[in-house]
Design an enzyme around this catalytic site. Structure first.
Site, mmCIF file in Angstrom:
data_model
loop_
_atom_site.group_PDB
_atom_site.id
_atom_site.type_symbol
_atom_site.label_atom_id
_atom_site.label_comp_id
_atom_site.label_asym_id
_atom_site.label_seq_id
_atom_site.Cartn_x
_atom_site.Cartn_y
_atom_site.Cartn_z
ATOM 1 N N SER A 194 0.740 -1.243 0.055
ATOM 2 C CA SER A 194 0.068 -0.037 -0.055
ATOM 3 C C SER A 194 0.885 1.329 -0.006
ATOM 4 O O SER A 194 1.881 1.483 -0.906
ATOM 5 C CB SER A 194 -1.050 -0.052 1.274
ATOM 6 O OG SER A 194 -2.005 0.798 0.887
ATOM 7 N N HIS A 337 -7.599 -5.578 0.111
ATOM 8 C CA HIS A 337 -6.365 -4.809 0.285
ATOM 9 C C HIS A 337 -5.815 -5.469 1.459
ATOM 10 O O HIS A 337 -6.139 -5.401 2.631
ATOM 11 C CB HIS A 337 -6.806 -3.554 0.600
ATOM 12 C CG HIS A 337 -5.747 -2.435 0.599
ATOM 13 N ND1 HIS A 337 -4.921 -1.992 -0.661
ATOM 14 C CD2 HIS A 337 -5.263 -2.006 1.849
ATOM 15 C CE1 HIS A 337 -4.317 -1.262 -0.131
ATOM 16 N NE2 HIS A 337 -4.232 -0.990 1.197
HETATM 17 C C1 GCU Z 1 -4.953 4.834 2.164
HETATM 18 C C2 GCU Z 1 -4.823 5.693 0.980
HETATM 19 C C3 GCU Z 1 -3.906 4.739 -0.081
HETATM 20 C C4 GCU Z 1 -2.753 3.886 0.698
HETATM 21 C C5 GCU Z 1 -3.686 3.113 1.970
HETATM 22 C C6 GCU Z 1 -2.648 2.465 2.803
HETATM 23 O O1 GCU Z 1 -6.034 3.892 1.654
HETATM 24 O O2 GCU Z 1 -5.780 6.257 0.379
HETATM 25 O O3 GCU Z 1 -3.276 5.584 -0.864
HETATM 26 O O4 GCU Z 1 -2.357 3.007 -0.197
HETATM 27 O O5 GCU Z 1 -4.195 4.227 2.612
HETATM 28 O O6 GCU Z 1 -1.519 2.585 2.829
HETATM 29 O O7 GCU Z 1 -3.049 1.521 3.293
#
Ligand code: GCU
Length: 345
Positions: A194, A337
């Protein structure tokens, strides 16, 4: 079919130098690489300071882990900065076999290490070492100027954001690994999930000592093309997390199609080394298709250096059908995710 899909995104040209020359050789690619690095530094992630002259590691603790199949070293890394010495802790886990294993530098969300995002026993059983650190021990995930952020002057428009700082820390881990004889720092892969997947890509883009990078669900401002992207956008990310980037990045909010850069350029900076982009089909915020298309669009940077880029059928691969033959690898797996065992495997 992929050509049509890419054409719709109207990406800025990757393989043309600023003066209009076509990049047709590996030598010209080196020139283009410098231009792209500068562009992404100036407009997106900010300029990082020069590396310190040396990094020292102090082993604080040594423990047998994974049923005695590996040793964990808790190490404090230290180096000099313009405002004095800076330190942060890492955990280095080295399997007993093979000798001198390849090593992952894992930029982690968590302490203790390992964590739910790092299935350490599988990784050790496959013969890899891991050096991991909690990103917030470098600088906090807030706009506050603390930790590493407080150690260097920062230009408001072009100075590094926290992604640059976390990436810099991953490079300092590699500096330390180069001093150890029990891991193979010539075969080091930087990885994260992420926001830390974005960080892993930016780290490998700048630091060519990493022979591989794996980004997991990195999405917006990571592996995903911003033009035509669904889910998170430059507007949203620079509003909620402005401090991840340099000040200039905000200017491109809602102006994706005018920007002189896009994320295929970030991926291209890893060529001709190995790149693996991982997506999850339910992670529409990150946008798997935009991550996949970035891999396709970046691939000419590999081919011009005589390494095949992404080897793919003329469409996005089905779920759980990894593409692993080329210098650029990609998969979209089932689920949400998460940095899962499937991704690590
Ligand atoms: C949020 C953010 C993302 C990121 C994510 C994370 O959702 O909007 O850009 O990748 O956090 O790091 O879990």
């Amino acid at each position: 079919m992929l050509n049509e899909k890419l054409a719709e995104r109207r990406l800025p040209a990757l393989m043309t130098l600023n003066d209009g020359r076509a990049v047709t050789t590996a030598k010209l690619w080196r020139e283009r690489r410098e231009e792209l690095l500068d562009l992404l530094r100036r407009e997106e992630y900010g300029y990082s300071p020069a590396a310190p002259e040396s990094v020292t590691g102090t082993v604080e603790k040594e423990t047998l882990v994974c049923a005695g199949k590996a040793t964990q070293y808790d190490v404090t890394l230290s180096f000099d900065t313009p405002r004095g010495p800076f330190s942060f802790p890492i955990a280095l886990i080295v399997p007993k076999a093979p000798e001198k294993p390849p090593v992952f530098v894992h930029i982690s969300f968590f302490t203790p290490i390992p964590s739910k995002y790092l299935p350490i026993e599988e990784v050790v059983d496959r013969g890899y070492a891991v050096a991991a650190f909690n990103y917030e021990s470098v600088t906090s995930d807030k706009a506050d100027i603390d930790g590493l952020a407080a150690m260097y002057p920062i230009d408001e428009k072009t100075g590094w954001g926290t992604i640059g700082m976390w990436a810099f820390a991953a490079s300092r881990v590699l500096d330390y690994l180069e001093t150890r004889s029990d891991v193979d720092a010539q075969r080091a892969c930087v990885t994260g999930h992420s926001r830390l997947g974005k960080t892993a890509l930016w780290c490998a883009a700048q630091d060519e000592r990493f022979t591989m990078a794996v980004s997991n669900d990195s999405g917006c401002s990571g592996a995903a093309i911003s033009r035509g992207k669904v889910g998170e956008s430059i507007e949203r990310i620079t509003r909620v997390f402005p401090y991840w980037f340099c000040g200039n990045y905000r200017a491109w909010a809602d102006r994706e199609y005018e920007a002189p850069f896009d994320q295929h350029m970030l991926l291209s900076l890893i060529a001709p080394r190995r790149l693996y982009v991982c997506s999850a089909i339910e992670d529409t915020w990150a946008d798997p298709e935009s991550e996949f298309l970035a891999c396709v669009a970046a691939s000419p940077a590999w081919s011009v250096q005589r390494v095949p880029g992404l080897i793919t059928p003329d469409d996005m691969p089905a779920v759980n059908q990894p593409l692993m033959e080329g210098g650029v690898c990609y998969h979209v797996r089932t689920g949400t995710h998460f940095h899962s065992r499937t991704d690590w495997n």
